[in-house]
Design a protein around this motif. Structure first.
Motif, PDB file in Angstrom:
ATOM      1  N   ASP A 176      -8.812  -5.479 -14.326  1.00 14.67           N
ATOM      2  CA  ASP A 176      -8.954  -4.916 -12.999  1.00 14.67           C
ATOM      3  C   ASP A 176      -7.212  -3.679 -12.708  1.00 14.67           C
ATOM      4  O   ASP A 176      -6.789  -4.019 -12.771  1.00 14.67           O
ATOM      5  N   TRP A 202       4.828  -0.561   0.106  1.00 20.93           N
ATOM      6  CA  TRP A 202       4.517  -1.702  -0.873  1.00 20.93           C
ATOM      7  C   TRP A 202       5.425  -2.409  -0.935  1.00 20.93           C
ATOM      8  O   TRP A 202       6.124  -1.858  -0.547  1.00 20.93           O
ATOM      9  N   THR A 227      -1.615  -6.062   1.957  1.00 22.66           N
ATOM     10  CA  THR A 227      -1.684  -6.922   1.618  1.00 22.66           C
ATOM     11  C   THR A 227      -3.518  -7.485   1.816  1.00 22.66           C
ATOM     12  O   THR A 227      -4.041  -8.788   2.022  1.00 22.66           O
ATOM     13  N   GLY A 268       5.890  -5.798  -2.492  1.00 25.63           N
ATOM     14  CA  GLY A 268       6.294  -6.779  -3.016  1.00 25.63           C
ATOM     15  C   GLY A 268       7.716  -6.115  -3.662  1.00 25.63           C
ATOM     16  O   GLY A 268       7.948  -5.676  -3.402  1.00 25.63           O
ATOM     17  N   ARG A 269       7.299  -7.161  -4.692  1.00 25.51           N
ATOM     18  CA  ARG A 269       8.011  -6.496  -5.898  1.00 25.51           C
ATOM     19  C   ARG A 269       8.404  -5.696  -6.825  1.00 25.51           C
ATOM     20  O   ARG A 269       7.779  -4.469  -6.597  1.00 25.51           O
ATOM     21  N   LEU A 325      -4.711  -6.653  -1.428  1.00 28.99           N
ATOM     22  CA  LEU A 325      -4.671  -6.838  -2.626  1.00 28.99           C
ATOM     23  C   LEU A 325      -5.529  -8.427  -3.044  1.00 28.99           C
ATOM     24  O   LEU A 325      -4.337  -9.313  -2.739  1.00 28.99           O
ATOM     25  N   ALA A 326      -6.294  -8.424  -3.768  1.00 33.00           N
ATOM     26  CA  ALA A 326      -7.192  -9.821  -4.082  1.00 33.00           C
ATOM     27  C   ALA A 326      -6.819 -11.012  -5.581  1.00 33.00           C
ATOM     28  O   ALA A 326      -6.702 -11.272  -5.770  1.00 33.00           O
ATOM     29  N   ALA A 327      -6.269  -9.304  -6.475  1.00 30.96           N
ATOM     30  CA  ALA A 327      -6.662  -9.706  -8.168  1.00 30.96           C
ATOM     31  C   ALA A 327      -4.738  -9.475  -8.285  1.00 30.96           C
ATOM     32  O   ALA A 327      -4.538  -8.217  -8.461  1.00 30.96           O
ATOM     33  N   ASP A 328      -4.727 -10.845  -8.641  1.00 27.13           N
ATOM     34  CA  ASP A 328      -2.872 -11.282  -9.366  1.00 27.13           C
ATOM     35  C   ASP A 328      -2.498 -10.657 -10.283  1.00 27.13           C
ATOM     36  O   ASP A 328      -1.736 -10.376 -10.309  1.00 27.13           O
ATOM     37  N   ASP A 329      -3.931 -10.472 -11.366  1.00 34.16           N
ATOM     38  CA  ASP A 329      -3.410 -10.532 -12.943  1.00 34.16           C
ATOM     39  C   ASP A 329      -4.156  -8.616 -12.659  1.00 34.16           C
ATOM     40  O   ASP A 329      -4.077  -8.788 -14.068  1.00 34.16           O
TER      41      ASP A 329
END
Length: 355
Positions: free
Chosen positions: A131, A169, A66, A171-172, A68-72
């Motif tokens: 990143d 994790w 929750t 997410g996907r 993690l800031a970097a989407d890429d």
């Protein structure tokens, strides 16, 4: 307090000591925990698990799902190829862990092979400005070796280790084979992050005294050269440890799948092991993977100058017989700091709101 007097309490720390800055900030920043986010009363959900592994306090590198800031960001999976193919974070690439242990021989001793490391990252599409989020089954040494290799190459993007590993994790996820893109990795090597066999030999007799701190991350049995112990490497011609080294087993850095409590880790290293947070600290193990766990933990806690002996005890113990006087091994003078920890954790994936 002697190095063997490890304590889980912070009450004996000197509040005026410069090396206690990290512990004070950790205490100030640590909360009582996040509220549960379960969708139904009495049920522990994946969201709860993700919240529970959020890293609290003034700690670098480590972050929960929750946080993690970097989407890429580029996700690197440090687990085995079989686990990666079965299921992984969506879009993740398989970290080339085995290739990241490559070494070069110099006149002073073994150092990381810059060309091999850079080529390995480029082959999975990692560029110096990316990143990167590294994860595994836990926050064990395979994961930390990847983080160390990036730092050694002078990586410019953010480097994050996923606390709690893949099991936490939310997410996907993806499955099957995936051919990653490639990139050109142009390193800017940080030579100050490693020391060589000769660098250490010149400072024998000063470690954990007038000179650098020196930490042996192997088990106490290996450190002590205990005869008949299964912990002894048969390939070593000598057993024991570098003179003056203090032993803190690297397993103490890990609590199941997560980083051990940062306050306790700070007390373990800067209080019990009496390491100088603002001085030079060198870590070593049998090889060059396990000690990166301690290397990263110390850096995460705010130690300013932490270095890795990449050649490890395997190189030191096996120098030619005629050179052993320059590279001594000892077993009589010993300082073992008890460090409790375990790598792994239970695989409890039974989530349901249906009762």
């Amino acid at each position: 307090m002697t190095p063997n007097d490890a304590t889980d309490s912070d009450q004996d720390l000197n509040p005026d000591s410069a090396r206690d800055v990290t512990r004070r900030s950790l205490l100030a920043a640590t909360g009582t925990g996040l509220a549960a986010t379960a969708g139904c009363a009495g049920v522990y959900t994946p969201a709860d698990a993700a919240n529970d592994v959020a890293v609290r306090g003034n700690v670098d590198y480590f972050a929960g799902p929750t946080q993690l800031a970097a989407d890429d960001a580029v996700f690197l999976d440090a687990r085995t190829r079989d686990l990666f193919r079965t299921e992984r974070i969506y879009g993740a690439r398989l970290a080339p862990v085995d290739e990241l242990t490559a070494q070069s021989e110099t006149e002073s001793g073994l150092i990381p092979d810059t060309e091999a490391l850079a080529s390995a990252f480029g082959a999975v599409g990692v560029a110096p400005d990316d990143d990167v989020v590294v994860y595994g089954g836990s926050v064990g040494s395979r994961v930390t070796r990847v983080a160390f290799a990036l730092e050694y190459l002078g990586h410019r993007g953010d480097i994050t280790v996923l606390n709690g590993g893949f099991e936490n994790w939310t997410g996907r996820v993806g499955t099957g084979d995936r051919d990653p893109p490639t990139a050109e990795y142009d390193p800017d090597v940080r030579e100050e992050l490693v020391v060589t066999r000769d660098w250490l030999a010149e400072r024998v007799g000063t470690f954990n005294g007038d000179g650098p701190g020196l930490v042996d991350v192997r088990s106490p049995e290996a450190y002590l050269g205990a005869k008949g112990s299964a912990a002894l490497e048969e390939s070593n011609r000598r057993h024991g440890h570098l003179p003056g080294a203090v032993d803190v087993h690297w397993h103490g850095n890990v609590d199941g799948r997560t980083l051990a409590d940062p306050i306790e880790l700070a007390s373990l290293y800067f209080n019990a092991a009496v390491l100088d947070q603002d001085g030079t600290i060198v870590v070593y193990g049998q090889g060059n993977v396990n000690p990166t766990s301690t290397w990263l933990a110390l850096r995460a806690l705010g130690a300013t100058d932490v270095r890795l002996y990449d050649g490890g005890f395997a190189e030191w113990a096996n120098v030619p017989e005629a050179e052993r006087g320059r590279y001594p091994v000892e077993t009589k003078t010993t300082t073992v700091v008890e460090a409790e920890g375990s790598v792994g954790g239970s695989d409890d994936g039974g989530f349901s709101c249906t009762g």
